[in-house]
Design an enzyme around this catalytic site. Sequence first.
Site, PDB file in Angstrom:
ATOM      1  N   CYS A  65       0.786  -1.237   0.000  1.00 15.57           N
ATOM      2  CA  CYS A  65       0.000   0.000   0.000  1.00 15.57           C
ATOM      3  C   CYS A  65       0.816   1.283   0.000  1.00 15.57           C
ATOM      4  O   CYS A  65       0.735   2.086  -0.929  1.00 15.57           O
ATOM      5  CB  CYS A  65      -0.942  -0.005   1.199  1.00 15.57           C
ATOM      6  SG  CYS A  65      -2.044  -1.432   1.267  1.00 15.57           S
ATOM      7  N   HIS A  70      -2.504   6.857   3.750  1.00 10.99           N
ATOM      8  CA  HIS A  70      -1.478   5.878   4.117  1.00 10.99           C
ATOM      9  C   HIS A  70      -0.047   6.383   3.897  1.00 10.99           C
ATOM     10  O   HIS A  70       0.868   5.600   3.642  1.00 10.99           O
ATOM     11  CB  HIS A  70      -1.688   4.561   3.375  1.00 10.99           C
ATOM     12  CG  HIS A  70      -1.317   3.372   4.207  1.00 10.99           C
ATOM     13  ND1 HIS A  70      -1.670   2.076   3.891  1.00 10.99           N
ATOM     14  CD2 HIS A  70      -0.624   3.273   5.371  1.00 10.99           C
ATOM     15  CE1 HIS A  70      -1.211   1.241   4.808  1.00 10.99           C
ATOM     16  NE2 HIS A  70      -0.572   1.949   5.716  1.00 10.99           N
TER      17      HIS A  70
END
Length: 336
Positions: A112, A167
């Site tokens: 991610c 993120h």
Amino acid sequence: RNLTLKFQKEFKIRVAQEMTLGASVLCWLLIPLSVVHGGIGTVVDSFIEHQKFDHKDDTTYSRPNIVLIMADDMAWGDVGANWPETLETPNLDKMARQGLRMTDFHSGVSVCTPSRATLLTGRLGLRTGVVKNFDPYSVGGIPTNETTIPEILREAGYRTAMFGKWHLGTTAGHHPIDKGFTSYLGVPYSLDMGCADIPGANLPQCRPCQHGVNCQYQKIALPLYANRTVRHQPVDMTSLAAKYAAFARNFILESRHSPFFLYAALSHIHVPLAHAAMYTNVTGRGVFADTLYEMDWLVGEILEATRAAGDNTLVWFMSESHNTYYRKQHTGLVHE
């Protein structure tokens, strides 16, 4: 270099042609163009420098609006355009039919955080230092000296906004608001990095994770940020799609008289799977298919808003990394 220049020229011509039709663009597992061209500035600056496209009928087009839609952990076969047995993606399938399909692009990294850093900066993790995932305890984030797409576009007069999974850090200097976005709504990391409950429940009253995966973050309640403020904690994940759709619609329609950049980093379809009650058993194919169908609805809402704002918007859809094999009982089709 000659091939790169040739590609840029052909890309601009195709962009101008597609803009006349208001067409959407589908890019599957997109590698940032800047990885090929040596820096995100190469691509974005070309838009800034050439502020108008001249088509063969002498019609002049202003700088395009740009929408990047990124799914989370979506597999190759989870789009009907790639796999005929997938029935839950009518909006994406329509994009594939009407737009430009890029079938040989790749995510910058297979996890991610670094894949998102690669997308937004145009630089691989070995150059930025972002080579693994951040978690809720991380005190840092994307390096403050890295230049991002929204930072460049803001300087060029674009309005910028983001919703969904960031993120790349939440501390000062690493938050979306610090890296070029003027507004943000979202859960700042993966949905399995905390526990969810109805909005307004406070720590430590949130329930333990119950999505069948060994969760190491049971004591953290997932926050929903509105800019720098925590709006809900724990978040009600079943309401996220509706909140994101409203945010995107409002931003796009409020920006219709100026160029805008929207980064839609979807929570779908990362585990734990969650969707609004109206999607329960709507597909008859289980919770994954129901969640996928809700994701496609959200994409459709974004596309409808861009149409209402005019016919000068480029829309990319991509998957952030990959289907996660060890979660395969909760996720979609793996393309070997």
